[in-house]
Design a protein around this motif. Structure first.
Motif, PDB file in Angstrom:
ATOM      1  N   GLN A  94      -8.662   4.409  -3.847  1.00  0.00           N
ATOM      2  CA  GLN A  94      -9.636   4.947  -4.352  1.00  0.00           C
ATOM      3  C   GLN A  94     -11.363   4.311  -3.353  1.00  0.00           C
ATOM      4  O   GLN A  94     -12.562   4.922  -3.820  1.00  0.00           O
ATOM      5  CB  GLN A  94     -10.196   3.876  -5.574  1.00  0.00           C
ATOM      6  N   LEU A 130      -3.578  -1.692  -1.550  1.00  0.00           N
ATOM      7  CA  LEU A 130      -2.989  -1.040  -2.626  1.00  0.00           C
ATOM      8  C   LEU A 130      -4.641   0.093  -3.034  1.00  0.00           C
ATOM      9  O   LEU A 130      -3.562   0.780  -3.469  1.00  0.00           O
ATOM     10  CB  LEU A 130      -2.965  -2.062  -3.223  1.00  0.00           C
ATOM     11  N   TRP A 131      -5.429  -0.172  -3.314  1.00  0.00           N
ATOM     12  CA  TRP A 131      -6.516   0.904  -3.389  1.00  0.00           C
ATOM     13  C   TRP A 131      -7.879   1.584  -2.377  1.00  0.00           C
ATOM     14  O   TRP A 131      -8.964   1.447  -2.622  1.00  0.00           O
ATOM     15  CB  TRP A 131      -7.809   0.277  -4.579  1.00  0.00           C
ATOM     16  N   ARG A 132      -6.487   1.835  -1.136  1.00  0.00           N
ATOM     17  CA  ARG A 132      -7.268   1.919   0.319  1.00  0.00           C
ATOM     18  C   ARG A 132      -8.064   3.240  -0.201  1.00  0.00           C
ATOM     19  O   ARG A 132      -9.039   3.717  -0.190  1.00  0.00           O
ATOM     20  CB  ARG A 132      -6.826   2.091   1.064  1.00  0.00           C
ATOM     21  N   GLY A 145       1.371  -1.229  -0.018  1.00  0.00           N
ATOM     22  CA  GLY A 145      -0.286  -0.195  -0.118  1.00  0.00           C
ATOM     23  C   GLY A 145       0.516   1.574  -0.373  1.00  0.00           C
ATOM     24  O   GLY A 145       0.271   2.622  -0.307  1.00  0.00           O
ATOM     25  N   ALA A 173      -5.511  -5.963  -1.567  1.00  0.00           N
ATOM     26  CA  ALA A 173      -6.774  -5.313  -2.578  1.00  0.00           C
ATOM     27  C   ALA A 173      -6.445  -3.963  -2.259  1.00  0.00           C
ATOM     28  O   ALA A 173      -6.635  -2.380  -2.091  1.00  0.00           O
ATOM     29  CB  ALA A 173      -7.476  -5.657  -3.056  1.00  0.00           C
ATOM     30  N   SER A 174      -7.437  -4.217  -0.222  1.00  0.00           N
ATOM     31  CA  SER A 174      -7.294  -3.509   0.168  1.00  0.00           C
ATOM     32  C   SER A 174      -6.091  -1.991   0.774  1.00  0.00           C
ATOM     33  O   SER A 174      -6.516  -0.938   0.953  1.00  0.00           O
ATOM     34  CB  SER A 174      -8.338  -3.804   1.573  1.00  0.00           C
TER      35      SER A 174
END
Length: 379
Positions: A289, A285-287, A225, A282-283
């Motif tokens: 968004q 990496l794209w927090r 992240g 993913a949470s």
């Protein structure tokens, strides 16, 4: 890169996807205990109290591997600590962890003690001793809350992180910790896969040999992240993922006991863990968004995340009591009622009972901390 890290450390943007994964992991464990183990496996307090057996309770295909939620929890813990501990002193880290862990444990014990005596028939003296062991965080069981077995493992991880933060170069030491955990635990399971050692034992758990790959993988998710992963980290992540397959296979054998018909299906449990671990990555990496899109639902997700810990601790005694009362309705209705009732109590704890206890414990620890001389490492 350092400026970005400092900005992120100060802002500490909520990771909403992580709250969803937390709740999913807790739900898996609850459904495993209430929807499968209570009906199908000997040796559990709920199975004995229920007084009936069903080798394949309705919906078992969705509940038998719910124990893998614990492995998900360890990945979540590694990611949360790596994300929240950056730029924090060892003293503040210890206070935060204590104020987070203690309230729910005290509430869970207050619920479990009378329930164990009056519902499950535990001798009063034994229940009191088990309650004291739980409140004292004794690392060896049994405890009044059976699922408490994971908490001392978490504490062992926190203790190592606290030492890292206490060092003169916490950023470098934290980086080294990821590698140490991943390599040591990964080697443990890869050696176990060759039958060179017999895995298991409480000491191996407390030394993080059994579950270190999960903590390491979570820490790598948090680094992802921050945009701070290189190719060598991907190699370490791959090692952890492969080692986790051995751990999950072994855990399936431990959990299922003589049920080789189900333990042989461990790849399903592993696939479920792998999907949730990917959601954790993913949470992070794209927090940003996710935070921008969820809008008003952010509060609901945060509440779900906060309710996860009490849900995990109380579900045997609260949900189990409801399950016993509703068992005559059948497996599915009884499990639905037990899950809903436990979730409602967990939300109430998170909203109304934990916050004042958290504030009181945090204030007490602050006062204690003010009396302890501060140590500043050289350099």
């Amino acid at each position: 890169m350092s400026a970005v890290r400092a900005q992120n450390a100060g802002r500490r943007q909520p990771v909403y996807g992580l709250d969803l994964v937390r709740f999913a992991a807790a739900s898996l464990v609850v459904l495993y205990h209430l929807g499968f183990k209570a009906w199908a496996l000997d040796g559990s307090s709920l199975h004995g109290a229920l007084g009936r057996s069903d080798a394949f309770p309705a919906g078992y295909a969705l509940t038998w591997c719910g124990w893998v939620g614990v492995q998900v929890f360890f990945v979540v813990s590694g990611s949360v600590i790596a994300y929240s501990a950056r730029g924090v002193s060892a003293r503040r880290f210890a206070r935060r962890r204590a104020a987070r862990l203690l309230p729910a444990v005290l509430i869970a014990v207050a619920i479990a003690l009378p329930t164990a005596v009056f519902v499950f028939g535990t001798a009063t003296a034994q229940a009191v001793v088990l309650s004291l062991k739980t409140i004292a965080f004794v690392p060896w069981g049994p405890w009044i809350v059976g699922q408490f077995w994971t908490i001392p493992i978490e504490l062992a991880f926190y203790a190592i992180v606290g030492v890292v933060l206490f060092s003169g170069a916490p950023e470098r030491a934290m980086h080294a910790l990821v590698w140490a955990l991943g390599i040591a635990s990964g080697a443990y399971w890869l050696v176990a896969a060759s039958d060179a050692i017999e895995p298991g034992g409480r000491l191996a758990e407390l030394l993080l040999l059994q579950h270190g790959v999960y903590f390491a993988l979570g820490m790598l998710c948090a680094r992802m992240g921050e945009g701070d992963l290189g190719r060598r980290h991907l190699g370490l992540a791959a090692t952890c993922i492969v080692a986790a397959s051995v751990q999950v296979r072994t855990a399936a054998e431990w959990e299922m006991g003589a049920r080789t018909d189900l333990s042989a299906q461990w790849p399903w449990a592993y696939a479920l863990w792998l999907c949730l671990a990917a959601l954790i990555a993913a949470s992070f990496l794209w927090r940003a968004q996710v935070a921008a899109r969820i809008g008003r639902f952010g509060g609901v997700l945060r509440l779900a995340g906060l309710a996860t810990y009490p849900l995990y601790l109380i579900h045997i005694h609260v949900g189990g009591t409801i399950l016993l009362a509703a068992a005559r309705l059948g497996v599915v209705p009884a499990v639905i009622l037990a899950f809903a009732g436990t979730a409602a109590v967990a939300v109430a704890i998170a909203l109304w009972f934990e916050p004042p206890l958290h504030a009181a414990i945090d204030a007490a620890l602050r006062r204690i901390g003010q009396r302890v001389p501060r140590y500043r490492p050289a350099g």
